[in-house]
Design an enzyme around this catalytic site. Structure first.
Site, PDB file in Angstrom:
ATOM      1  N   ALA A  75       0.839  -1.201   0.000  1.00 26.90           N
ATOM      2  CA  ALA A  75       0.000   0.000   0.000  1.00 26.90           C
ATOM      3  C   ALA A  75       0.875   1.252   0.000  1.00 26.90           C
ATOM      4  CB  ALA A  75      -0.898   0.009   1.238  1.00 26.90           C
ATOM      5  N   ASP A  76       0.384   2.328  -0.637  1.00 24.29           N
ATOM      6  CA  ASP A  76       1.049   3.615  -0.446  1.00 24.29           C
ATOM      7  C   ASP A  76       0.239   4.400   0.593  1.00 24.29           C
ATOM      8  OD1 ASP A  76      -1.150   4.752  -1.743  1.00 24.29           O
ATOM      9  OD2 ASP A  76      -0.108   5.019  -3.637  1.00 24.29           O
ATOM     10  N   SER A  77       0.737   5.599   0.937  1.00 20.68           N
ATOM     11  CA  SER A  77       0.091   6.305   2.042  1.00 20.68           C
ATOM     12  C   SER A  77      -1.367   6.670   1.719  1.00 20.68           C
ATOM     13  CB  SER A  77       0.886   7.555   2.406  1.00 20.68           C
ATOM     14  OG  SER A  77       1.047   8.375   1.263  1.00 20.68           O
ATOM     15  N   LEU A  78      -1.621   6.919   0.430  1.00 25.32           N
ATOM     16  CA  LEU A  78      -2.998   7.241   0.045  1.00 25.32           C
ATOM     17  C   LEU A  78      -3.906   6.011   0.166  1.00 25.32           C
ATOM     18  CD1 LEU A  78      -4.429   9.782  -0.884  1.00 25.32           C
ATOM     19  CD2 LEU A  78      -3.944   9.156  -3.237  1.00 25.32           C
ATOM     20  N   ASP A  79      -3.332   4.828  -0.115  1.00 27.09           N
ATOM     21  CA  ASP A  79      -4.106   3.598   0.066  1.00 27.09           C
ATOM     22  C   ASP A  79      -4.547   3.446   1.517  1.00 27.09           C
ATOM     23  OD1 ASP A  79      -4.063   2.408  -2.551  1.00 27.09           O
ATOM     24  OD2 ASP A  79      -1.955   1.904  -2.237  1.00 27.09           O
TER      25      ASP A  79
END
Lengths: 245, 77
Positions: B35-39
């Site tokens: 995951a990235d931070s937006l995820d």
């Protein structure tokens, strides 16, 4: 050419010359529009002119609670906010040495902070929809500077930087964030200038004339369209060549 | 596995496009599940909707793993 059928757009400052033309352009392309502004009478006039698919949502952008509530009211009225056009702005011009804290702060609050709050307020819906368009109306003076407008230039330049940061964050979710930077545009405000003043301004513009509100609206319409999906973090300068940034 | 854990796992699998067996108790959304931070913001939004709860920002920051999420939601729901 651009089809916004089924899209819902919130336009702030729709009671003004440029905002009204932007709302007309988006509506003309098939969008449902929510017209926001402080002066209610022109909003109702515009809504009556547009007929169906137009909602009036008065809002005072210097009131943080009202700003916070606006995206929700727009989503309730239209079912969603797919397109946000932050066009509203105020000026409190003064020479730098004479500018009061209040003149500084009120311009930053309305032109920059309210835009931040409105962008934040529409993001959740756009992220879920995997589609969104944010168009922030800045100004040529945000890049060139203008005497007597230290506060206004700061707010407009701030919008440009903010738009780029947000564009980075949400690009992978199908949301674009762009700016339109108008030069000298003929509005009720510039109508008050005399012919000599107008001639002096026009002499500085390679195109030899002031711009028209609908020429700003056309740029906003493009950036709001599905066709502009690959344009983000950009500023479209619409100034007759006055500043070829 | 509890009903809550099942529902949380379903959201994680769908949102991040990972295999269900990778979503273990200690699996970190960012380090293990890609995951990235937006995820992670979107996962929190999805949890809020699925379970009808509010997850404040400071609490959201503590939800790093699948186990963290199940624990928080079990206590809040």
């Amino acid at each position: 050419m651009f089809d916004l059928t089924g899209k819902a757009a919130l336009v702030t400052g729709a009671s003004g010359g440029i905002g009204g033309e932007i709302a007309r352009a988006l509506h003309g392309a098939g969008a449902v529009v929510a017209l926001s502004g402080t002066r209610e009478a022109p909003l109702h006039e515009l809504a009556a002119e547009l007929g169906e698919r137009a909602h009036v949502l008065p809002c005072n952008l210097s009131d943080p609670a009202a700003v916070e509530a606006l995206p929700k009211r727009a989503a309730e009225a239209m079912g969603a906010v797919d397109i946000l056009v932050n066009n509203a702005g105020i000026t409190r011009d003064n020479l730098f040495m004479r500018m009061s804290d209040d003149e500084w702060q009120s311009v930053i609050d309305v032109n920059l902070t309210s835009t931040f709050r409105l962008c934040r307020g529409v993001l959740r819906g756009m992220m879920k929809a995997r589609w969104g368009r944010i168009v922030n109306i800045t100004s040529i003076v945000g890049t060139t500077g203008n005497p007597g407008q230290g506060n206004y230039c700061a707010a407009k330049a701030g919008l440009t930087g903010m738009s780029k940061a947000l564009a980075h964050e949400v690009a992978s979710r199908g949301i674009t964030v762009n700016c339109v930077a108008p030069g000298f545009i003929a509005t009720a405000m510039t109508d008050k200038l005399n012919d000599e003043q107008k001639a002096r301004i026009s002499a500085q513009i390679p195109a030899g004339r002031m711009g028209e509100a609908r020429e700003i609206a056309a740029a906003a319409l493009y950036l709001a369209s599905p066709e502009a999906a690959y344009v983000t973090g950009a500023t479209l300068h619409v100034n007759g060549g006055m500043d070829m940034a | 596995m509890s009903d809550i854990a099942d529902r949380v796992k379903k959201i994680v699998v769908e949102h991040l496009g990972v295999e269900a067996d990778k979503v273990t108790e200690s699996a970190s959304f960012i380090d293990d599940l890609g995951a990235d931070s937006l995820d992670t913001v979107e996962l929190v939004m999805a949890f809020e909707e699925e379970f009808g709860i509010e997850i404040p920002d400071d609490a959201a920051e503590t939800i790093q793993t699948f186990g963290d999420a199940v624990k928080f939601i079990s206590e809040a729901a």
